[in-house]
Design a protein around this motif. Sequence first.
Motif, PDB file in Angstrom:
ATOM      1  N   ALA A  31       0.852  -1.193   0.000  1.00 19.76           N
ATOM      2  CA  ALA A  31       0.000   0.000   0.000  1.00 19.76           C
ATOM      3  C   ALA A  31       0.884   1.237   0.000  1.00 19.76           C
ATOM      4  O   ALA A  31       1.925   1.265   0.660  1.00 19.76           O
ATOM      5  CB  ALA A  31      -0.924   0.000   1.212  1.00 19.76           C
ATOM      6  N   ILE A  32       0.464   2.259  -0.746  1.00 16.87           N
ATOM      7  CA  ILE A  32       1.159   3.539  -0.745  1.00 16.87           C
ATOM      8  C   ILE A  32       0.152   4.617  -0.371  1.00 16.87           C
ATOM      9  O   ILE A  32      -0.940   4.692  -0.948  1.00 16.87           O
ATOM     10  CB  ILE A  32       1.791   3.848  -2.110  1.00 16.87           C
ATOM     11  CG1 ILE A  32       2.843   2.794  -2.463  1.00 16.87           C
ATOM     12  CG2 ILE A  32       2.428   5.239  -2.101  1.00 16.87           C
ATOM     13  CD1 ILE A  32       3.459   2.968  -3.844  1.00 16.87           C
ATOM     14  N   ALA A  33       0.516   5.427   0.627  1.00 22.72           N
ATOM     15  CA  ALA A  33      -0.362   6.498   1.099  1.00 22.72           C
ATOM     16  C   ALA A  33       0.362   7.825   0.954  1.00 22.72           C
ATOM     17  O   ALA A  33       1.554   7.932   1.251  1.00 22.72           O
ATOM     18  CB  ALA A  33      -0.737   6.265   2.552  1.00 22.72           C
ATOM     19  N   ILE A  34      -0.359   8.833   0.474  1.00 19.00           N
ATOM     20  CA  ILE A  34       0.176  10.187   0.341  1.00 19.00           C
ATOM     21  C   ILE A  34      -0.843  11.153   0.936  1.00 19.00           C
ATOM     22  O   ILE A  34      -2.050  11.052   0.636  1.00 19.00           O
ATOM     23  CB  ILE A  34       0.435  10.559  -1.132  1.00 19.00           C
ATOM     24  CG1 ILE A  34       1.427   9.587  -1.766  1.00 19.00           C
ATOM     25  CG2 ILE A  34       0.962  11.987  -1.245  1.00 19.00           C
ATOM     26  CD1 ILE A  34       2.816   9.635  -1.186  1.00 19.00           C
ATOM     27  N   GLY A  35      -0.360  12.074   1.745  1.00 17.55           N
ATOM     28  CA  GLY A  35      -1.287  13.042   2.329  1.00 17.55           C
ATOM     29  C   GLY A  35      -2.264  12.361   3.264  1.00 17.55           C
ATOM     30  O   GLY A  35      -1.885  11.804   4.290  1.00 17.55           O
ATOM     31  N   GLU A  36      -3.531  12.360   2.891  1.00 23.58           N
ATOM     32  CA  GLU A  36      -4.581  11.801   3.743  1.00 23.58           C
ATOM     33  C   GLU A  36      -5.229  10.557   3.155  1.00 23.58           C
ATOM     34  O   GLU A  36      -6.192  10.038   3.724  1.00 23.58           O
ATOM     35  CB  GLU A  36      -5.654  12.860   3.999  1.00 23.58           C
ATOM     36  CG  GLU A  36      -5.136  14.106   4.716  1.00 23.58           C
ATOM     37  CD  GLU A  36      -6.205  15.156   4.901  1.00 23.58           C
ATOM     38  OE1 GLU A  36      -7.310  14.978   4.334  1.00 23.58           O
ATOM     39  OE2 GLU A  36      -5.946  16.144   5.615  1.00 23.58           O
ATOM     40  N   ILE A  56      -6.830   7.583   5.154  1.00 17.78           N
ATOM     41  CA  ILE A  56      -5.929   6.961   6.132  1.00 17.78           C
ATOM     42  C   ILE A  56      -6.567   7.064   7.517  1.00 17.78           C
ATOM     43  O   ILE A  56      -6.924   8.157   7.969  1.00 17.78           O
ATOM     44  CB  ILE A  56      -4.560   7.657   6.130  1.00 17.78           C
ATOM     45  CG1 ILE A  56      -3.907   7.521   4.753  1.00 17.78           C
ATOM     46  CG2 ILE A  56      -3.655   7.088   7.211  1.00 17.78           C
ATOM     47  CD1 ILE A  56      -2.662   8.367   4.590  1.00 17.78           C
ATOM     48  N   ARG A  57      -6.696   5.940   8.185  1.00 15.67           N
ATOM     49  CA  ARG A  57      -7.327   5.916   9.501  1.00 15.67           C
ATOM     50  C   ARG A  57      -6.319   6.267  10.588  1.00 15.67           C
ATOM     51  O   ARG A  57      -5.161   5.819  10.553  1.00 15.67           O
ATOM     52  CB  ARG A  57      -7.913   4.526   9.783  1.00 15.67           C
ATOM     53  CG  ARG A  57      -8.971   4.070   8.779  1.00 15.67           C
ATOM     54  CD  ARG A  57     -10.322   4.652   9.096  1.00 15.67           C
ATOM     55  NE  ARG A  57     -10.811   4.148  10.370  1.00 15.67           N
ATOM     56  CZ  ARG A  57     -11.445   2.972  10.511  1.00 15.67           C
ATOM     57  NH1 ARG A  57     -11.631   2.173   9.480  1.00 15.67           N
ATOM     58  NH2 ARG A  57     -11.884   2.605  11.704  1.00 15.67           N
ATOM     59  N   PRO A  58      -6.729   7.048  11.587  1.00 11.56           N
ATOM     60  CA  PRO A  58      -5.843   7.349  12.720  1.00 11.56           C
ATOM     61  C   PRO A  58      -5.379   6.063  13.417  1.00 11.56           C
ATOM     62  O   PRO A  58      -6.178   5.153  13.634  1.00 11.56           O
ATOM     63  CB  PRO A  58      -6.726   8.188  13.649  1.00 11.56           C
ATOM     64  CG  PRO A  58      -7.765   8.781  12.751  1.00 11.56           C
ATOM     65  CD  PRO A  58      -8.034   7.736  11.699  1.00 11.56           C
ATOM     66  N   ASP A  63      -0.608   6.104   8.928  1.00 12.67           N
ATOM     67  CA  ASP A  63      -0.782   7.333   9.709  1.00 12.67           C
ATOM     68  C   ASP A  63       0.434   7.585  10.603  1.00 12.67           C
ATOM     69  O   ASP A  63       0.959   8.707  10.665  1.00 12.67           O
ATOM     70  CB  ASP A  63      -2.049   7.212  10.551  1.00 12.67           C
ATOM     71  CG  ASP A  63      -2.245   8.426  11.468  1.00 12.67           C
ATOM     72  OD1 ASP A  63      -2.352   9.545  10.942  1.00 12.67           O
ATOM     73  OD2 ASP A  63      -2.292   8.220  12.699  1.00 12.67           O
ATOM     74  N   ARG A  64       0.910   6.556  11.271  1.00 12.80           N
ATOM     75  CA  ARG A  64       2.057   6.713  12.170  1.00 12.80           C
ATOM     76  C   ARG A  64       3.331   7.057  11.403  1.00 12.80           C
ATOM     77  O   ARG A  64       4.136   7.886  11.833  1.00 12.80           O
ATOM     78  CB  ARG A  64       2.241   5.443  12.993  1.00 12.80           C
ATOM     79  CG  ARG A  64       1.138   5.200  14.014  1.00 12.80           C
ATOM     80  CD  ARG A  64       1.359   3.893  14.756  1.00 12.80           C
ATOM     81  NE  ARG A  64       2.680   3.846  15.382  1.00 12.80           N
ATOM     82  CZ  ARG A  64       3.204   2.747  15.927  1.00 12.80           C
ATOM     83  NH1 ARG A  64       2.494   1.620  15.918  1.00 12.80           N
ATOM     84  NH2 ARG A  64       4.387   2.772  16.487  1.00 12.80           N
TER      85      ARG A  64
END
Length: 223
Positions: A31-36, A56-58, A63-64
């Motif tokens: 998985a790749i996440a950018i920003g939110e 993205i979930r807290p 998130d971390r």
Amino acid sequence: MTMGRTAVSKEVLLQYAMIMEDWIPKDAAIAIAIGEHYVYYAAGLHDIRLKEGQVIRPGSIADRVIMEQRKVDTIMDNSLFGVSYYGIGYPIHLNGEPGALVVILPPNYHVLKHEPFRFLTGKQQDDWSLLPVEQITHIESLQKKTWFYAENERFNTSHTLKDLHLRLPNTFLRIHRSYIVNIPSIHRISRDFSSNLILILKDGTELPVSQTYINEVRKVLGF
């Protein structure tokens, strides 16, 4: 693909994924996440059913990583995605925006990373013996206890069959919910009156192969 302030091309995301594929286990998801948001997801054998575009979930690994800007390596329960998993997250930057690349693996993967057992400690009455795993012919789960056999003797161990399956060298093969066999101890392969596979060990012990494990047994033993 646009997420938040940053437009990230699919080609760039695929390049990241291809680099990861050279060294991560083949059954891993990426998985790749950018920003939110998550901007890329490739499912592996262990699929947490994440969707591209999902927020993205807290408390998640992504998130971390983004918040702390460091590698995060942990087991996650099923509270976020409905599936537990072991994840390793790495901080990345795309178009100047912080993000996270997360490798997703089965929750027991952290156990598999440890060095395999080189010996087992077994109990007989009030004595304990240390046996090199090479001397063990097979292991059995019987009456809620785990036993291993070596030099025609039986020893009780505190480990479960499941734990041993994860931590023994790859010469040990799971053949039944109640049995693990050490492959060099096998003398021949036969069938019983119902045409079920039977492994006959060098000491004469006969162990059944259950239908659940028959394909794996055939693959590993090559027949």
